[in-house]
Scaffold this active site. Structure first.
Site, PDB file in Angstrom:
ATOM      1  N   ASP A   1       3.553   2.852   4.842  1.00 41.61           N
ATOM      2  CA  ASP A   1       3.554   4.281   5.338  1.00 41.61           C
ATOM      3  C   ASP A   1       4.218   5.308   4.492  1.00 41.61           C
ATOM      4  O   ASP A   1       5.163   5.464   4.224  1.00 41.61           O
ATOM      5  CB  ASP A   1       4.113   4.548   6.666  1.00 41.61           C
ATOM      6  CG  ASP A   1       3.564   3.425   7.743  1.00 41.61           C
ATOM      7  OD1 ASP A   1       2.713   2.553   7.213  1.00 41.61           O
ATOM      8  OD2 ASP A   1       3.816   3.323   8.777  1.00 41.61           O
TER       9      ASP A   1
ATOM     10  N   ARG B   1       8.171   4.853  18.080  1.00 37.87           N
ATOM     11  CA  ARG B   1       8.234   5.101  16.943  1.00 37.87           C
ATOM     12  C   ARG B   1       7.424   6.143  16.078  1.00 37.87           C
ATOM     13  O   ARG B   1       6.549   6.646  16.641  1.00 37.87           O
ATOM     14  CB  ARG B   1       7.958   3.712  16.058  1.00 37.87           C
ATOM     15  CG  ARG B   1       6.728   3.067  15.958  1.00 37.87           C
ATOM     16  CD  ARG B   1       6.759   1.703  15.170  1.00 37.87           C
ATOM     17  NE  ARG B   1       5.621   1.063  15.304  1.00 37.87           N
ATOM     18  CZ  ARG B   1       5.417  -0.024  16.251  1.00 37.87           C
ATOM     19  NH1 ARG B   1       6.259  -0.336  17.138  1.00 37.87           N
ATOM     20  NH2 ARG B   1       4.248  -0.777  16.363  1.00 37.87           N
ATOM     21  N   ASP B   2       7.897   6.297  14.890  1.00 41.04           N
ATOM     22  CA  ASP B   2       7.009   7.208  14.061  1.00 41.04           C
ATOM     23  C   ASP B   2       7.136   8.632  14.260  1.00 41.04           C
ATOM     24  O   ASP B   2       6.128   9.502  14.549  1.00 41.04           O
ATOM     25  CB  ASP B   2       5.802   6.595  13.693  1.00 41.04           C
ATOM     26  CG  ASP B   2       5.575   5.275  13.502  1.00 41.04           C
ATOM     27  OD1 ASP B   2       6.347   4.673  12.714  1.00 41.04           O
ATOM     28  OD2 ASP B   2       4.463   4.806  13.633  1.00 41.04           O
TER      29      ASP B   2
ATOM     30  N   GLN C   1       7.593   3.936   3.134  1.00 41.32           N
ATOM     31  CA  GLN C   1       8.312   2.574   3.537  1.00 41.32           C
ATOM     32  C   GLN C   1       8.429   1.722   2.236  1.00 41.32           C
ATOM     33  O   GLN C   1       7.345   1.652   1.722  1.00 41.32           O
ATOM     34  CB  GLN C   1       7.400   2.003   4.689  1.00 41.32           C
ATOM     35  CG  GLN C   1       7.447   2.749   5.871  1.00 41.32           C
ATOM     36  CD  GLN C   1       8.847   2.517   6.475  1.00 41.32           C
ATOM     37  OE1 GLN C   1       8.956   1.646   7.329  1.00 41.32           O
ATOM     38  NE2 GLN C   1       9.588   3.614   6.510  1.00 41.32           N
TER      39      GLN C   1
END
Length: 562
Positions: A126, A265-266, A144
């Site tokens: 990502d 997340r994220d 990532q």
């Protein structure tokens, strides 16, 4: 290779005890040999009396598949300890150097793309923290990254900077795993308002003249992942993202108990108007919207279901609005399906069902923060593998987002940024030819695997049409079943159109296609070796080529900035 191995034995090792090795750092890099025949084992680097990092690695005990490295410049002149859970003999092949083995041939590997970003070593997925720093004129791409292997593990935030979003200089990893967890995806912004209080004020002389400008903090939000939970954390940088300080109050959001789920997340952060900051977080079954005034304390205010991972939320001009300032908001998840709607700073209210305008290998697209208010440019992860290479995964071309008016309402369009055209030189333009004539013309480009082909195709039957390269489809459309690259597709402006516009970018084994000026985009991977030796060719039933433009990648063009 025998010479290299002999050299590696001459390490500056102070002592070797069991699976620990002490080493005085005299060079910039620690160099690790990697073999995929070895099992993953835990490695810890201890310096200044504490553990600085830990990661799993497949240390080679003989001939390595490739080498990876860790920048240790900050500990030069100091003694560090490497503690390894595997065979102590493998430690003896670790070396130091101001360069790392293989550095002289990086970006010259057989499958290395030329104009798509890939990391020097390791796995990437990502895109994270896409942000523009106007004080330095730099675009930042975090991502990532597993710097120690070509497969997924050890999530760090890799880092690259650019002045045009096309040519990137890779920098050392920005965020490393810590006691809270490994570094999963997130986002960034420039805190021009000093809402978090990390900025360093400008220095002035006695006459009030600025002698040192204000140092504006770059704030990043990321998910710290551990087996127990995923928690949201923040860090800040005062040197243009080169180094980060993690916030002492981390985590800033810990909602896994509330959701009874590990999957929180994220975080995607942005400023809403001049009022407050918004953080969109994927939690269990959809996206939760949080608000804050200081970027540290967050309050959940709404939730919308139906999205998974890597949320995005941003406004675009509404082409069917009552005035030029009318906007619609776009919300999407990692898969690229999106909704249009309205957002009041706390609640997203959909005005359309989920739609799709992309397919293929693209995943986890994120838009740059801190561009001009009218600009929205995304980069997506290309889930492309490069067999037997020391790197894996890529970033797809930066793409400008826009809403266009169609008979069924506004639709999201996506096209490569305009400056991407400068990567190529046009070598042919023509049209009004048969498929056979076009294929004869294309034969001269059979050995070119870095091309852009732009064509308008006319179907004389409501059947199928495709473009192939060495037996593999670069584009496939079946009008009878309305399937484009396997996804349902109808031209949103002219549903019964017998023409289809195709713009294909080929970069080795990476293919990106943009259909009908960006109404649909896709990406795919070509296999190696090719299925057959024939070059580019159109296939179909009495297809007419109304327009054909061919572009070659400029000589010496590369996405890399040294």
């Amino acid at each position: 290779m025998r010479k290299i191995l002999l050299t590696l034995m001459l390490l500056s090792t102070v002592s070797l005890n069991a699976a620990d090795m002490k080493m005085k750092i005299s060079k910039r890099y620690l160099c690790f040999p990697v073999s995929h025949q070895s099992e993953r084992r835990m490695m810890r680097l201890i310096a200044d009396g504490r553990e600085q990092c830990h990661f799993v690695i497949r240390l080679a005990q003989g001939e390595p598949d490739y080498w990876v490295f860790r920048d240790v410049n900050e500990w030069k002149g100091k003694v560090v300890t490497l503690s390894y859970d595997g065979d102590k003999e493998a430690l003896q092949l670790i070396s130091q150097g101001d360069t790392w083995p293989g550095q002289d041939s990086v970006y010259a590997e057989s499958l290395r793309p030329r104009y798509h970003f890939t990391t020097q070593r390791g796995w990437i997925n990502d895109p994270n923290g896409l942000v523009y720093d106007r004080t330095r004129g730099e675009y930042h791409l975090f991502y990532q990254h597993n710097p120690y292997e070509r497969e997924w593990e050890n999530m760090h935030w890799g880092h690259a900077v650019s002045t045009d979003m096309l040519h990137w200089k890779e920098l050392p990893d920005a965020l490393h795993p810590d006691s809270i967890g490994t570094m999963f995806s997130g986002s960034a912004l420039m805190d021009y308002d000093n809402a978090a209080g990390f900025n360093i004020p400008a220095r002035k002389d006695k006459h009030g003249r600025i002698i040192e400008p204000e140092q504006v903090a770059m704030i990043v939000y990321y998910t710290a992942d551990s087996p127990k939970a995923e928690r949201q954390c923040m860090a800040y940088s005062l040197d243009g993202g080169r180094t980060f300080t993690k916030y002492s109050g981390n985590p800033v959001i810990d909602s896994h108990k509330e959701w009874d789920s590990h999957d929180t997340r994220d975080p995607k952060i942005f400023k809403y108007a001049d009022n407050h900051y918004v953080l969109v977080l994927n939690e269990r079954d959809g996206n939760t919207i949080y608000r804050s005034s200081d970027l540290k304390t967050w309050q959940a205010v709404s939730h919308i279901t139906g999205f998974w991972e890597c949320p995005e939320l941003f406004p675009l001009n509404n082409p069917q609005g009552n005035n030029p300032t009318d906007s619609l908001w776009v919300m999407w998840g990692a898969s690229g399906t999106y909704m249009l709607g309205h957002f009041d700073g706390e609640t997203f209210t959909p005005s359309s069902p989920k739609q799709i305008n992309s397919g293929g290998t693209a995943y986890a697209a994120q838009c740059f923060n801190c561009l001009d208010s009218s600009e929205r440019i995304k980069i997506a992860w290309g889930r492309i593998s490069f067999p037997n290479m020391p790197f894996n995964g890529c970033m797809l071309l930066p793409q400008r987002q826009a809403l266009r008016s169609t008979p069924s309402g506004p639709r999201l369009y996506s096209r490569p940024i305009e400056s991407a055209q400068k990567l190529f030189t046009q070598v042919y333009e023509g049209g009004n030819m048969s498929m056979h004539e076009a294929n004869q013309l294309l034969q001269q480009y059979a050995d070119d695997d870095a091309l852009r082909i732009h064509a308008t195709l006319h179907l004389t039957y409501a059947t199928d049409v495709s473009l192939h390269y060495r037996g593999q489809p670069l584009f496939a459309y079946d009008m009878n079943s309305n399937r484009l690259q396997g996804d349902f597709y109808v031209n949103p402006w002219q549903p019964g159109a017998m023409d289809i516009d195709l713009d294909v970018f080929i970069d080795g084994t990476i293919v990106e296609g943009f259909v009908d000026e960006g109404a649909f985009s896709y990406s795919l991977q070509l296999s190696t070796p090719p299925r057959e030796q024939r070059g580019y060719e159109f296939r179909g039933n009495s297809i007419e080529i109304k327009r054909l433009q061919i572009y070659r990648l400029r000589e010496g063009e590369s996405c890399r900035v040294k």
